[in-house]
Design an enzyme around this catalytic site. Structure first.
Site, mmCIF file in Angstrom:
data_model
loop_
_atom_site.group_PDB
_atom_site.id
_atom_site.type_symbol
_atom_site.label_atom_id
_atom_site.label_comp_id
_atom_site.label_asym_id
_atom_site.label_seq_id
_atom_site.Cartn_x
_atom_site.Cartn_y
_atom_site.Cartn_z
ATOM 1 N N HIS A 1 -4.305 -2.644 9.998
ATOM 2 C CA HIS A 1 -3.932 -3.331 8.749
ATOM 3 C C HIS A 1 -4.754 -2.780 7.452
ATOM 4 C CE1 HIS A 1 -6.999 -6.121 10.190
ATOM 5 N NE2 HIS A 1 -7.349 -6.058 8.839
ATOM 6 N N GLU B 1 -3.407 -7.504 5.297
ATOM 7 C CA GLU B 1 -4.201 -8.692 5.363
ATOM 8 C C GLU B 1 -4.308 -9.330 3.789
ATOM 9 O OE1 GLU B 1 -8.594 -10.108 6.301
ATOM 10 O OE2 GLU B 1 -7.778 -8.667 7.679
ATOM 11 N N HIS C 1 -3.736 3.259 -3.999
ATOM 12 C CA HIS C 1 -2.375 2.488 -3.540
ATOM 13 C C HIS C 1 -2.197 2.502 -1.982
ATOM 14 C CE1 HIS C 1 -1.159 6.693 -4.300
ATOM 15 N NE2 HIS C 1 -0.146 6.213 -3.226
ATOM 16 N N GLU D 1 3.256 2.178 -3.870
ATOM 17 C CA GLU D 1 4.084 3.184 -4.224
ATOM 18 C C GLU D 1 5.207 3.110 -3.337
ATOM 19 O OE1 GLU D 1 3.646 8.081 -4.282
ATOM 20 O OE2 GLU D 1 2.405 7.175 -3.128
#
Length: 129
Positions: A6, A58, A76, A124
């Site tokens: 994550h 998360e 990003h 993105e």
């Protein structure tokens, strides 16, 4: 071998962030954990579960915090989409903010767009076919 599980974002309003990632980007709320002793709540969102090989996001809400400095190092996250133009139309219709309209990347042919989440993080979108 390792697996990416994550990416964590600190958020100012957990409900608003969950709504963005689920209602606007189409992810699922996978689980939510509250820690009363240390005053934080975690919410995990994604397109599939970590234990099934999917990376997730998360969302960390530290109770009482409403402002974070993103710094200059983070850029990003990226999501692959089948049709970037339709994806942007759906995001816009769901109340999402397109911060870079879809089109070819400068100096290339891949079509991309950017969406901004409620805390200012950039997502993105990359055309996959």
């Amino acid at each position: 071998m390792a697996q990416l599980l994550h990416t964590m974002f600190r958020v100012a309003n957990l409900d608003k962030s969950i709504a963005f990632y689920t209602n606007v980007l189409g992810m699922k709320l996978l689980r939510q954990v509250e820690n009363k002793d240390y005053k934080y709540t975690l919410a995990f969102v994604g397109y599939g579960k970590e234990n099934e090989g999917h990376a997730v996001i998360e969302l960390t809400y530290n109770w009482g915090e409403s402002n974070y400095d993103h710094g200059t190092a983070f850029g990003h996250i990226a999501l692959g989409v089948n049709d970037i133009y339709i994806a942007c139309d759906k995001i816009r219709a769901a109340g999402g903010k397109i911060s870079r309209e879809p089109g070819p990347v400068l100096g290339g042919s891949t079509h991309i767009a950017f969406v901004t989440d409620p805390d200012g993080y950039k997502v993105e979108l990359i055309q996959q076919n």
